[in-house]
Write an enzyme that holds these catalytic residues in place. Structure first.
Site, short mmCIF file in Angstrom:
data_model
loop_
_atom_site.label_atom_id
_atom_site.label_comp_id
_atom_site.label_asym_id
_atom_site.label_seq_id
_atom_site.Cartn_x
_atom_site.Cartn_y
_atom_site.Cartn_z
N GLU A 48 0.83 -1.21 0.00
CA GLU A 48 0.00 0.00 0.00
C GLU A 48 0.86 1.26 0.00
OE1 GLU A 48 -3.22 0.32 -0.43
OE2 GLU A 48 -3.65 -1.82 -0.39
N ASN A 52 1.11 3.91 -3.06
CA ASN A 52 0.80 5.33 -2.87
C ASN A 52 1.91 6.21 -3.45
OD1 ASN A 52 -1.66 4.98 -1.64
ND2 ASN A 52 -0.96 5.52 0.41
N ARG A 107 -9.65 4.16 -7.55
CA ARG A 107 -8.88 3.96 -6.33
C ARG A 107 -9.85 3.93 -5.16
NH1 ARG A 107 -4.04 2.09 -7.60
NH2 ARG A 107 -3.49 2.96 -9.60
#
Length: 145
Positions: A48, A52, A107
């Site tokens: 994650e 990002n 997203r």
């Protein structure tokens, strides 16, 4: 902070390197004999954070992502993911579940929530135009727990 062992890894912000980051972290942590669940949690949080950096930090540009993994006393894992991308103007808003700056890309806006769920501690430092640093910690269970 006493560091028992450490790796540092730098990679370009290519989407294929998200899997590389997970593999590097997994390979390094094997020496601590984490449970499968702990390893899965850490891999997910790293995924994650790196995603990002790739998708949001370096939107419309590219750059390097720095990954640091440290083994600390008491089976504590320290992970830092740093980019020098666009930064986050409002960290509090960015950390709200379902908030995303890229809704057109489908997203989910759950990256920070996932990191918080799977790690014991999460810290986010960022400045617009200067990049973002995510620091996470997780204490592994004692052997036999």
């Amino acid at each position: 902070m006493e560091i028992l062992n450490e790796i540092r890894f730098r990679m370009p912000s290519l989407s294929v390197n998200e899997a590389v980051a997970r593999a590097v972290v997994s390979s390094f942590l094997i020496q601590e004999d984490p449970t499968i669940e702990e390893l899965s949690d850490i891999r997910t949080a790293v995924s994650e954070a790196v995603t990002n950096a790739i998708v949001h930090g370096y939107r419309n540009c590219s750059g390097d992502i720095e990954l640091t993994v440290r083994l600390l006393p008491e089976r504590t894992v320290y992970i830092r993911i740093r980019d020098k991308g666009c930064g986050i103007a409002n960290i509090e808003q960015a950390m709200e579940p379902l908030f995303t700056t890229a809704p057109e890309e489908e997203r989910s806006g759950l990256g920070f929530s996932v990191m918080q769920t799977f790690m014991d501690r999460l810290s986010v430092r960022s400045a617009p135009g200067k990049g973002t640093t995510i620091t996470m910690r997780k204490r592994l269970s004692a052997h036999g727990d």
